[in-house]
Design an enzyme around this catalytic site. Sequence first.
Site, PDB file in Angstrom:
ATOM      1  N   ARG A 102      -7.217   6.928  -0.023  1.00 46.27           N
ATOM      2  CA  ARG A 102      -5.843   6.406   0.001  1.00 46.27           C
ATOM      3  C   ARG A 102      -5.434   6.032   1.422  1.00 46.27           C
ATOM      4  O   ARG A 102      -4.769   5.004   1.635  1.00 46.27           O
ATOM      5  CB  ARG A 102      -4.881   7.455  -0.572  1.00 46.27           C
ATOM      6  CG  ARG A 102      -3.419   7.017  -0.539  1.00 46.27           C
ATOM      7  CD  ARG A 102      -2.503   8.072  -1.106  1.00 46.27           C
ATOM      8  NE  ARG A 102      -1.123   7.616  -1.112  1.00 46.27           N
ATOM      9  CZ  ARG A 102      -0.118   8.288  -1.644  1.00 46.27           C
ATOM     10  NH1 ARG A 102      -0.347   9.454  -2.230  1.00 46.27           N
ATOM     11  NH2 ARG A 102       1.106   7.814  -1.605  1.00 46.27           N
ATOM     12  N   ASN A 156      -2.865   5.564 -11.142  1.00 47.30           N
ATOM     13  CA  ASN A 156      -2.560   4.262 -10.559  1.00 47.30           C
ATOM     14  C   ASN A 156      -3.833   3.487 -10.208  1.00 47.30           C
ATOM     15  O   ASN A 156      -4.855   4.093  -9.881  1.00 47.30           O
ATOM     16  CB  ASN A 156      -1.725   4.442  -9.278  1.00 47.30           C
ATOM     17  CG  ASN A 156      -0.281   4.746  -9.594  1.00 47.30           C
ATOM     18  OD1 ASN A 156       0.296   4.173 -10.507  1.00 47.30           O
ATOM     19  ND2 ASN A 156       0.316   5.643  -8.825  1.00 47.30           N
ATOM     20  N   CYS A 176       4.520   5.807 -16.375  1.00 48.33           N
ATOM     21  CA  CYS A 176       4.984   5.804 -14.988  1.00 48.33           C
ATOM     22  C   CYS A 176       6.325   6.524 -14.956  1.00 48.33           C
ATOM     23  O   CYS A 176       7.059   6.539 -15.949  1.00 48.33           O
ATOM     24  CB  CYS A 176       5.129   4.370 -14.485  1.00 48.33           C
ATOM     25  SG  CYS A 176       5.675   4.230 -12.765  1.00 48.33           S
ATOM     26  N   HIS A 206       5.125  -0.946 -11.673  1.00 46.73           N
ATOM     27  CA  HIS A 206       5.490  -1.086 -10.268  1.00 46.73           C
ATOM     28  C   HIS A 206       6.008  -2.498  -9.944  1.00 46.73           C
ATOM     29  O   HIS A 206       5.969  -2.922  -8.785  1.00 46.73           O
ATOM     30  CB  HIS A 206       4.332  -0.705  -9.343  1.00 46.73           C
ATOM     31  CG  HIS A 206       4.067   0.769  -9.341  1.00 46.73           C
ATOM     32  ND1 HIS A 206       3.146   1.361  -8.520  1.00 46.73           N
ATOM     33  CD2 HIS A 206       4.607   1.781 -10.078  1.00 46.73           C
ATOM     34  CE1 HIS A 206       3.123   2.671  -8.747  1.00 46.73           C
ATOM     35  NE2 HIS A 206       4.007   2.940  -9.694  1.00 46.73           N
ATOM     36  N   TYR A 253       9.244  -0.534  -5.527  1.00 46.40           N
ATOM     37  CA  TYR A 253       8.024  -1.271  -5.198  1.00 46.40           C
ATOM     38  C   TYR A 253       8.298  -2.762  -4.962  1.00 46.40           C
ATOM     39  O   TYR A 253       7.457  -3.445  -4.377  1.00 46.40           O
ATOM     40  CB  TYR A 253       6.980  -1.094  -6.300  1.00 46.40           C
ATOM     41  CG  TYR A 253       6.446   0.315  -6.383  1.00 46.40           C
ATOM     42  CD1 TYR A 253       5.332   0.702  -5.653  1.00 46.40           C
ATOM     43  CD2 TYR A 253       7.075   1.267  -7.178  1.00 46.40           C
ATOM     44  CE1 TYR A 253       4.857   1.995  -5.710  1.00 46.40           C
ATOM     45  CE2 TYR A 253       6.600   2.566  -7.238  1.00 46.40           C
ATOM     46  CZ  TYR A 253       5.498   2.931  -6.507  1.00 46.40           C
ATOM     47  OH  TYR A 253       5.023   4.212  -6.558  1.00 46.40           O
TER      48      TYR A 253
END
Length: 439
Positions: A102, A156, A176, A206, A253
């Site tokens: 990440r 995700n 989500c 998102h 987002y």
Amino acid sequence: MPAFQGRTAHPGFKLAVVGGGSTYTPELVDGFARLRDVLPLAELVLIDPAADRLELVGGLARRIFARQGHPGRISWTADLDAGVDGADAVLLQLRVGGQAARHQDETWPLECGCVGQETTGAGGLAKALRTVPVALDIAERVRRRTPRAWIVDFTNPVGIVTRALLAHGHHAVGLCNVAIGFQRRFAALLGVPPGEVELEHVGLNHLTWERAVRVGGEDVLPRLLTEHGDALADHLRLPRALLDRLGAVPSSYLRYYYQHDAVVAESRGRPSRAEEVAALERRLLEQYGDPALDEKPELLSRRGGAFYSEAAVALTASLLRDTGDTQVVNTLNRGTLPFLPDDAVIEVPATVDATGATPLPVRPLEPLYAGLVAHVTAYEHLALEAALWGRGGRRADRAGGRDAVFSALLAHPLIGQTDRAGRLTDQLLAHNREHLAWA
């Protein structure tokens, strides 16, 4: 959230959580314990290859159940096949490559002038490439061991992973926490119970907007924007004038699209979110090791994923108890947004029962939203093609795999330039070679 009062008591379901060693799992366990009338559990199995984390998380999970008087059994294992055997539902919460991967997703795109984020842009594509093959392999093993089980995907990028699962015939629904987060925030601002707030939530995972907020059938969104627009804008880190112009509340987002360059400038020189989370996880695991701890610690609220447990309980209960109630989920479009392919995965309110999720009708989407939704859907189609490149006998075709990655990046609305897409492709492959069978 219904408590199923008056129904015959259910002996309890078996649930398995793949990625159960996550430091976030105690939040999920707390929800299972508190909401046992909604989703009665006889057995909860936590599955994770990280034995040291699993032992700490599993021990705390048992203490949480004991503190709240939950009669269900909690176990944990690194053996996926044994863990999912006989499960009624399997929850996926994977992070292939961990926080280290990440961190890379959030940093190397910045070198090319693009936002670094784990679900959006080039970083989001990298996560999809790492995750989709693993999620499909897990789903195939679930199908072999317990073909009737539902898969609830919280991994995700949820839209792409869920689309992959559905395209391969799995019983899956994506989840989500953005919608339930808005529901709870709006309810608090309005001073009403969350269950009375109904959202007109529409878009892709998102990439969503709240176009109406109804209480008792009345759309109170104009009132929310008038009376609480500044607070909502501050929460989203977007200008109040933008919310007024939209007449809607975008998910946080959307800032990566509406203020891309500002986000890039802010991100440079700052610690990545992955670094922050990794530090939090170290502290959380220390706390989880305390045998006196029998509730989720306050520090966990900083981990992210607010209200996931409530959303997960509600969705899983709807699937297993055939309720036919409404949940905001990720599922097949099937004509709901007529400008998208039927096999696109959208995030909208849907009727959920034992057969799965059926989207409710959606008002025509304004061009301001529809254009971006169509653009990102095209990217997600190409992203899934790239993620599947290592399957089906194409493992040796590195050039074809690189071309698939380049095409997805070129199609993304936050990239869209050939030189930049080429640089990002090189960076993505260099940082993810160990996770890509064909690279």
